[in-house]
Write a protein that holds these residues in place. Sequence first.
Motif, PDB file in Angstrom:
ATOM      1  N   LEU A   1       1.348  -4.873   4.595  1.00  0.00           N
ATOM      2  CA  LEU A   1       1.916  -3.576   4.966  1.00  0.00           C
ATOM      3  C   LEU A   1       1.228  -2.488   4.149  1.00  0.00           C
ATOM      4  O   LEU A   1       1.254  -2.520   2.922  1.00  0.00           O
ATOM      5  CB  LEU A   1       3.420  -3.573   4.685  1.00  0.00           C
ATOM      6  N   ILE A   2       0.634  -1.532   4.838  1.00  0.00           N
ATOM      7  CA  ILE A   2      -0.129  -0.478   4.167  1.00  0.00           C
ATOM      8  C   ILE A   2       0.497   0.882   4.471  1.00  0.00           C
ATOM      9  O   ILE A   2       0.801   1.196   5.619  1.00  0.00           O
ATOM     10  CB  ILE A   2      -1.600  -0.481   4.623  1.00  0.00           C
ATOM     11  N   SER A   3       0.664   1.670   3.397  1.00  0.00           N
ATOM     12  CA  SER A   3       1.171   3.030   3.548  1.00  0.00           C
ATOM     13  C   SER A   3       0.912   3.796   2.268  1.00  0.00           C
ATOM     14  O   SER A   3       0.720   3.208   1.206  1.00  0.00           O
ATOM     15  CB  SER A   3       2.670   3.021   3.840  1.00  0.00           C
ATOM     16  N   ARG A   4       0.926   5.103   2.356  1.00  0.00           N
ATOM     17  CA  ARG A   4       0.801   5.917   1.154  1.00  0.00           C
ATOM     18  C   ARG A   4       2.160   6.211   0.528  1.00  0.00           C
ATOM     19  O   ARG A   4       2.255   6.820  -0.524  1.00  0.00           O
ATOM     20  CB  ARG A   4       0.060   7.213   1.463  1.00  0.00           C
ATOM     21  N   PHE A   5       3.232   5.774   1.181  1.00  0.00           N
ATOM     22  CA  PHE A   5       4.592   5.981   0.681  1.00  0.00           C
ATOM     23  C   PHE A   5       5.141   4.648   0.175  1.00  0.00           C
ATOM     24  O   PHE A   5       5.852   3.942   0.882  1.00  0.00           O
ATOM     25  CB  PHE A   5       5.484   6.551   1.785  1.00  0.00           C
ATOM     26  N   SER A   6       4.796   4.296  -1.058  1.00  0.00           N
ATOM     27  CA  SER A   6       5.109   2.964  -1.577  1.00  0.00           C
ATOM     28  C   SER A   6       6.601   2.688  -1.691  1.00  0.00           C
ATOM     29  O   SER A   6       7.036   1.558  -1.490  1.00  0.00           O
ATOM     30  CB  SER A   6       4.431   2.744  -2.928  1.00  0.00           C
ATOM     31  N   LYS A   7       7.409   3.688  -1.992  1.00  0.00           N
ATOM     32  CA  LYS A   7       8.853   3.475  -2.095  1.00  0.00           C
ATOM     33  C   LYS A   7       9.424   3.015  -0.752  1.00  0.00           C
ATOM     34  O   LYS A   7      10.160   2.037  -0.676  1.00  0.00           O
ATOM     35  CB  LYS A   7       9.558   4.752  -2.568  1.00  0.00           C
ATOM     36  N   ASN A   8       9.073   3.694   0.312  1.00  0.00           N
ATOM     37  CA  ASN A   8       9.536   3.322   1.650  1.00  0.00           C
ATOM     38  C   ASN A   8       8.965   1.981   2.074  1.00  0.00           C
ATOM     39  O   ASN A   8       9.616   1.207   2.774  1.00  0.00           O
ATOM     40  CB  ASN A   8       9.132   4.380   2.686  1.00  0.00           C
ATOM     41  N   LEU A   9       7.761   1.702   1.651  1.00  0.00           N
ATOM     42  CA  LEU A   9       7.076   0.471   2.042  1.00  0.00           C
ATOM     43  C   LEU A   9       7.819  -0.763   1.540  1.00  0.00           C
ATOM     44  O   LEU A   9       8.005  -1.731   2.267  1.00  0.00           O
ATOM     45  CB  LEU A   9       5.649   0.503   1.494  1.00  0.00           C
ATOM     46  N   GLU A  10       8.277  -0.714   0.310  1.00  0.00           N
ATOM     47  CA  GLU A  10       9.031  -1.838  -0.249  1.00  0.00           C
ATOM     48  C   GLU A  10      10.355  -2.034   0.493  1.00  0.00           C
ATOM     49  O   GLU A  10      10.780  -3.166   0.725  1.00  0.00           O
ATOM     50  CB  GLU A  10       9.278  -1.613  -1.750  1.00  0.00           C
ATOM     51  N   GLN A  11      10.975  -0.953   0.917  1.00  0.00           N
ATOM     52  CA  GLN A  11      12.216  -1.048   1.695  1.00  0.00           C
ATOM     53  C   GLN A  11      11.958  -1.725   3.040  1.00  0.00           C
ATOM     54  O   GLN A  11      12.766  -2.532   3.496  1.00  0.00           O
ATOM     55  CB  GLN A  11      12.822   0.337   1.912  1.00  0.00           C
ATOM     56  N   VAL A  12      10.837  -1.400   3.661  1.00  0.00           N
ATOM     57  CA  VAL A  12      10.476  -2.033   4.933  1.00  0.00           C
ATOM     58  C   VAL A  12      10.236  -3.526   4.726  1.00  0.00           C
ATOM     59  O   VAL A  12      10.719  -4.354   5.493  1.00  0.00           O
ATOM     60  CB  VAL A  12       9.233  -1.358   5.566  1.00  0.00           C
ATOM     61  N   ARG A  13       9.498  -3.882   3.668  1.00  0.00           N
ATOM     62  CA  ARG A  13       9.231  -5.301   3.385  1.00  0.00           C
ATOM     63  C   ARG A  13      10.536  -6.077   3.235  1.00  0.00           C
ATOM     64  O   ARG A  13      10.677  -7.174   3.756  1.00  0.00           O
ATOM     65  CB  ARG A  13       8.394  -5.455   2.113  1.00  0.00           C
ATOM     66  N   LYS A  14      11.513  -5.481   2.568  1.00  0.00           N
ATOM     67  CA  LYS A  14      12.801  -6.149   2.365  1.00  0.00           C
ATOM     68  C   LYS A  14      13.581  -6.310   3.663  1.00  0.00           C
ATOM     69  O   LYS A  14      14.392  -7.218   3.791  1.00  0.00           O
ATOM     70  CB  LYS A  14      13.630  -5.388   1.336  1.00  0.00           C
ATOM     71  N   LYS A  15      13.346  -5.435   4.635  1.00  0.00           N
ATOM     72  CA  LYS A  15      14.022  -5.549   5.937  1.00  0.00           C
ATOM     73  C   LYS A  15      13.352  -6.574   6.853  1.00  0.00           C
ATOM     74  O   LYS A  15      13.930  -7.003   7.837  1.00  0.00           O
ATOM     75  CB  LYS A  15      14.071  -4.194   6.640  1.00  0.00           C
ATOM     76  N   CYS A  16      12.126  -6.941   6.534  1.00  0.00           N
ATOM     77  CA  CYS A  16      11.398  -7.910   7.342  1.00  0.00           C
ATOM     78  C   CYS A  16      11.985  -9.308   7.163  1.00  0.00           C
ATOM     79  O   CYS A  16      12.562  -9.625   6.121  1.00  0.00           O
ATOM     80  CB  CYS A  16       9.919  -7.938   6.941  1.00  0.00           C
ATOM     81  N   PHE A  17      11.800 -10.140   8.172  1.00  0.00           N
ATOM     82  CA  PHE A  17      12.191 -11.541   8.103  1.00  0.00           C
ATOM     83  C   PHE A  17      11.293 -12.221   7.071  1.00  0.00           C
ATOM     84  O   PHE A  17      10.087 -12.007   7.058  1.00  0.00           O
ATOM     85  CB  PHE A  17      12.034 -12.182   9.486  1.00  0.00           C
ATOM     86  N   ASN A  18      11.861 -13.033   6.193  1.00  0.00           N
ATOM     87  CA  ASN A  18      11.119 -13.695   5.110  1.00  0.00           C
ATOM     88  C   ASN A  18      10.289 -12.691   4.304  1.00  0.00           C
ATOM     89  O   ASN A  18       9.064 -12.770   4.278  1.00  0.00           O
ATOM     90  CB  ASN A  18      10.203 -14.800   5.648  1.00  0.00           C
ATOM     91  N   PRO A  19      10.935 -11.758   3.615  1.00  0.00           N
ATOM     92  CA  PRO A  19      10.195 -10.698   2.921  1.00  0.00           C
ATOM     93  C   PRO A  19       9.181 -11.188   1.892  1.00  0.00           C
ATOM     94  O   PRO A  19       8.191 -10.506   1.632  1.00  0.00           O
ATOM     95  CB  PRO A  19      11.295  -9.858   2.260  1.00  0.00           C
ATOM     96  N   ASP A  20       9.394 -12.373   1.338  1.00  0.00           N
ATOM     97  CA  ASP A  20       8.440 -12.893   0.347  1.00  0.00           C
ATOM     98  C   ASP A  20       7.098 -13.295   0.959  1.00  0.00           C
ATOM     99  O   ASP A  20       6.137 -13.532   0.233  1.00  0.00           O
ATOM    100  CB  ASP A  20       9.041 -14.083  -0.406  1.00  0.00           C
ATOM    101  N   ASN A  21       7.019 -13.364   2.280  1.00  0.00           N
ATOM    102  CA  ASN A  21       5.774 -13.722   2.967  1.00  0.00           C
ATOM    103  C   ASN A  21       4.856 -12.521   3.197  1.00  0.00           C
ATOM    104  O   ASN A  21       3.791 -12.668   3.788  1.00  0.00           O
ATOM    105  CB  ASN A  21       6.074 -14.361   4.326  1.00  0.00           C
ATOM    106  N   HIS A  22       5.287 -11.340   2.762  1.00  0.00           N
ATOM    107  CA  HIS A  22       4.548 -10.114   3.067  1.00  0.00           C
ATOM    108  C   HIS A  22       4.153  -9.394   1.788  1.00  0.00           C
ATOM    109  O   HIS A  22       4.831  -9.516   0.762  1.00  0.00           O
ATOM    110  CB  HIS A  22       5.408  -9.198   3.949  1.00  0.00           C
ATOM    111  N   ILE A  23       3.051  -8.648   1.857  1.00  0.00           N
ATOM    112  CA  ILE A  23       2.623  -7.860   0.709  1.00  0.00           C
ATOM    113  C   ILE A  23       2.598  -6.380   1.076  1.00  0.00           C
ATOM    114  O   ILE A  23       2.408  -6.017   2.246  1.00  0.00           O
ATOM    115  CB  ILE A  23       1.228  -8.289   0.187  1.00  0.00           C
ATOM    116  N   CYS A  24       2.805  -5.553   0.069  1.00  0.00           N
ATOM    117  CA  CYS A  24       2.750  -4.103   0.240  1.00  0.00           C
ATOM    118  C   CYS A  24       1.503  -3.577  -0.459  1.00  0.00           C
ATOM    119  O   CYS A  24       1.200  -3.982  -1.583  1.00  0.00           O
ATOM    120  CB  CYS A  24       3.982  -3.454  -0.376  1.00  0.00           C
TER     121      CYS A  24
END
Length: 88
Positions: free
Chosen positions: A51-74
């Motif tokens: 997951l790529i974005s210039r808004f890192s705070k929001n990015l981590e929130q999106v990762r946590k909403k994803c299914f299996n959040p530990d499988n994704h990187i910000c």
Amino acid sequence: MKVIVTVIFLRHSLDEIIKMKKKGMIITGASKGLGRAAAIWFSKKGFSLALISRFSKNLEQVRKKCFNPDNHICIDLDLLNLKKIEKS
């Protein structure tokens, strides 16, 4: 203001992509809007996401909403800042 327009031409249909065995996807603009929705949707389909974005705070929130959040990187990255991209 600079605008980047990205057009992706896929060789496969969306159904074929979902059925792939090794599923990895890079999503830019993932912190909000269409990128956020795509991240959540593809995570539910079993994809591991970068997951790529210039808004890192929001990015981590999106990762946590994803299914299996530990499988994704910000990745906190502004794709309009070429000097920062070259350093990465």
